[in-house]
Design a protein around this motif. Sequence first.
Motif, PDB file in Angstrom:
ATOM      1  N   MET A 157      -7.221  10.020  -2.520  1.00 40.25           N
ATOM      2  CA  MET A 157      -5.905   9.340  -1.686  1.00 40.25           C
ATOM      3  C   MET A 157      -7.099   9.993   0.290  1.00 40.25           C
ATOM      4  SD  MET A 157      -2.664  10.291  -3.123  1.00 40.25           S
ATOM      5  CE  MET A 157      -2.457  10.720  -1.984  1.00 40.25           C
ATOM      6  N   SER A 158      -7.299  10.751  -0.167  1.00 40.33           N
ATOM      7  CA  SER A 158      -8.163  11.394   1.628  1.00 40.33           C
ATOM      8  C   SER A 158      -9.163  10.681   1.824  1.00 40.33           C
ATOM      9  CB  SER A 158      -8.700  12.831   1.150  1.00 40.33           C
ATOM     10  OG  SER A 158      -9.577  13.054   0.043  1.00 40.33           O
ATOM     11  N   THR A 159      -9.642   9.329   1.038  1.00 37.41           N
ATOM     12  CA  THR A 159     -10.877   9.178   1.941  1.00 37.41           C
ATOM     13  C   THR A 159     -10.279   7.938   1.778  1.00 37.41           C
ATOM     14  OG1 THR A 159     -11.684   8.059  -0.954  1.00 37.41           O
ATOM     15  CG2 THR A 159     -12.288  10.001   0.147  1.00 37.41           C
ATOM     16  N   GLN A 160      -9.177   6.836   1.547  1.00 31.04           N
ATOM     17  CA  GLN A 160      -9.097   5.615   1.632  1.00 31.04           C
ATOM     18  C   GLN A 160      -9.298   5.122   3.917  1.00 31.04           C
ATOM     19  OE1 GLN A 160      -5.403   5.325  -0.151  1.00 31.04           O
ATOM     20  NE2 GLN A 160      -5.613   4.316  -0.991  1.00 31.04           N
ATOM     21  N   LYS A 161      -9.579   4.295   3.762  1.00 29.86           N
ATOM     22  CA  LYS A 161      -9.688   4.037   5.530  1.00 29.86           C
ATOM     23  C   LYS A 161      -8.117   3.826   6.283  1.00 29.86           C
ATOM     24  CE  LYS A 161     -10.723   0.727   7.786  1.00 29.86           C
ATOM     25  NZ  LYS A 161     -10.699  -1.560   8.515  1.00 29.86           N
ATOM     26  N   LYS A 162      -8.096   4.434   6.915  1.00 29.32           N
ATOM     27  CA  LYS A 162      -6.977   4.085   7.710  1.00 29.32           C
ATOM     28  C   LYS A 162      -6.792   2.903   8.937  1.00 29.32           C
ATOM     29  CE  LYS A 162      -5.918   8.979   7.640  1.00 29.32           C
ATOM     30  NZ  LYS A 162      -5.683  10.171   8.408  1.00 29.32           N
ATOM     31  N   PRO A 163      -5.603   2.720   9.035  1.00 28.00           N
ATOM     32  CA  PRO A 163      -6.337   1.614  10.064  1.00 28.00           C
ATOM     33  C   PRO A 163      -5.736   1.392  11.736  1.00 28.00           C
ATOM     34  CG  PRO A 163      -3.708   1.233   9.325  1.00 28.00           C
ATOM     35  CD  PRO A 163      -4.843   3.006   8.513  1.00 28.00           C
ATOM     36  N   SER A 164      -6.946   0.997  11.997  1.00 26.14           N
ATOM     37  CA  SER A 164      -7.305   1.700  13.534  1.00 26.14           C
ATOM     38  C   SER A 164      -5.706   0.919  14.422  1.00 26.14           C
ATOM     39  CB  SER A 164      -7.688   0.311  13.871  1.00 26.14           C
ATOM     40  OG  SER A 164      -7.856  -0.909  14.069  1.00 26.14           O
ATOM     41  N   ALA A 165      -5.777   1.072  15.950  1.00 26.04           N
ATOM     42  CA  ALA A 165      -4.672   1.034  16.734  1.00 26.04           C
ATOM     43  C   ALA A 165      -4.402  -0.587  16.734  1.00 26.04           C
ATOM     44  CB  ALA A 165      -4.891   1.634  17.894  1.00 26.04           C
ATOM     45  N   ALA A 166      -5.497  -1.048  16.396  1.00 27.54           N
ATOM     46  CA  ALA A 166      -5.493  -2.699  16.966  1.00 27.54           C
ATOM     47  C   ALA A 166      -4.856  -3.471  15.489  1.00 27.54           C
ATOM     48  CB  ALA A 166      -6.473  -3.554  16.583  1.00 27.54           C
ATOM     49  N   GLU A 167      -4.895  -2.675  14.252  1.00 29.64           N
ATOM     50  CA  GLU A 167      -4.937  -3.619  13.214  1.00 29.64           C
ATOM     51  C   GLU A 167      -3.451  -2.448  13.133  1.00 29.64           C
ATOM     52  OE1 GLU A 167      -8.640  -3.459  10.416  1.00 29.64           O
ATOM     53  OE2 GLU A 167      -7.817  -0.958  10.006  1.00 29.64           O
ATOM     54  N   ARG A 168      -2.766  -1.596  13.338  1.00 30.99           N
ATOM     55  CA  ARG A 168      -1.260  -1.267  13.147  1.00 30.99           C
ATOM     56  C   ARG A 168      -1.080  -2.170  13.876  1.00 30.99           C
ATOM     57  NH1 ARG A 168      -3.678   3.758  14.102  1.00 30.99           N
ATOM     58  NH2 ARG A 168      -2.783   3.860  15.997  1.00 30.99           N
ATOM     59  N   ILE A 179       0.645  -1.117   0.045  1.00 33.81           N
ATOM     60  CA  ILE A 179       0.112  -0.347  -0.123  1.00 33.81           C
ATOM     61  C   ILE A 179       0.218   1.037   0.177  1.00 33.81           C
ATOM     62  CG2 ILE A 179      -2.154   1.260   1.810  1.00 33.81           C
ATOM     63  CD1 ILE A 179      -3.656  -1.533   2.124  1.00 33.81           C
ATOM     64  N   ALA A 180       2.103   1.104   0.868  1.00 32.60           N
ATOM     65  CA  ALA A 180       2.645   2.423   0.947  1.00 32.60           C
ATOM     66  C   ALA A 180       3.581   2.755  -0.081  1.00 32.60           C
ATOM     67  CB  ALA A 180       3.762   1.906   2.122  1.00 32.60           C
ATOM     68  N   GLU A 181       3.758   1.562  -1.256  1.00 28.44           N
ATOM     69  CA  GLU A 181       4.713   1.379  -2.353  1.00 28.44           C
ATOM     70  C   GLU A 181       3.529   2.307  -3.268  1.00 28.44           C
ATOM     71  OE1 GLU A 181       5.776  -1.997  -3.526  1.00 28.44           O
ATOM     72  OE2 GLU A 181       7.871  -1.962  -1.316  1.00 28.44           O
ATOM     73  N   GLN A 182       2.132   1.653  -3.496  1.00 30.48           N
ATOM     74  CA  GLN A 182       1.324   2.309  -4.193  1.00 30.48           C
ATOM     75  C   GLN A 182       0.881   3.715  -3.965  1.00 30.48           C
ATOM     76  OE1 GLN A 182      -1.950   0.196  -3.566  1.00 30.48           O
ATOM     77  NE2 GLN A 182      -1.189  -1.787  -5.186  1.00 30.48           N
ATOM     78  N   GLN A 183       0.986   4.117  -2.718  1.00 31.30           N
ATOM     79  CA  GLN A 183       0.776   6.003  -3.030  1.00 31.30           C
ATOM     80  C   GLN A 183       1.531   6.420  -2.900  1.00 31.30           C
ATOM     81  OE1 GLN A 183      -0.234   5.625   1.610  1.00 31.30           O
ATOM     82  NE2 GLN A 183      -1.996   5.600   1.659  1.00 31.30           N
TER      83      GLN A 183
END
Length: 97
Positions: free
Chosen positions: A79-90, A48-52
Amino acid sequence: IFHHLHPTPTSHQPTPSTMALRRPPTRIELKADDVEEYDKIMKDRRLIAEQQAMREQSHHQQQNTGSDFLGSATSSSYMSTQKKPSAAERIGYRRPR
């Protein structure tokens, strides 16, 4: 008057009101499935980071050339509407089943 705040030196037995609650220590186990899931999550994050990074690079190139206004607006709104991972996911936490 304050005798209940300062126990007498002869009373060595703790009373229920002064004893700390005891519980068994928490046991944390790391299983092979957990390691595999963590590795998969980290691989997905790198992808995902590479794609961004590629999208941002193409976005900057389009802005510098000024050739595709609609395309750059679409990618920035995506890019502004992408879901950010929760703390548990991180941290790779998986709820028990």
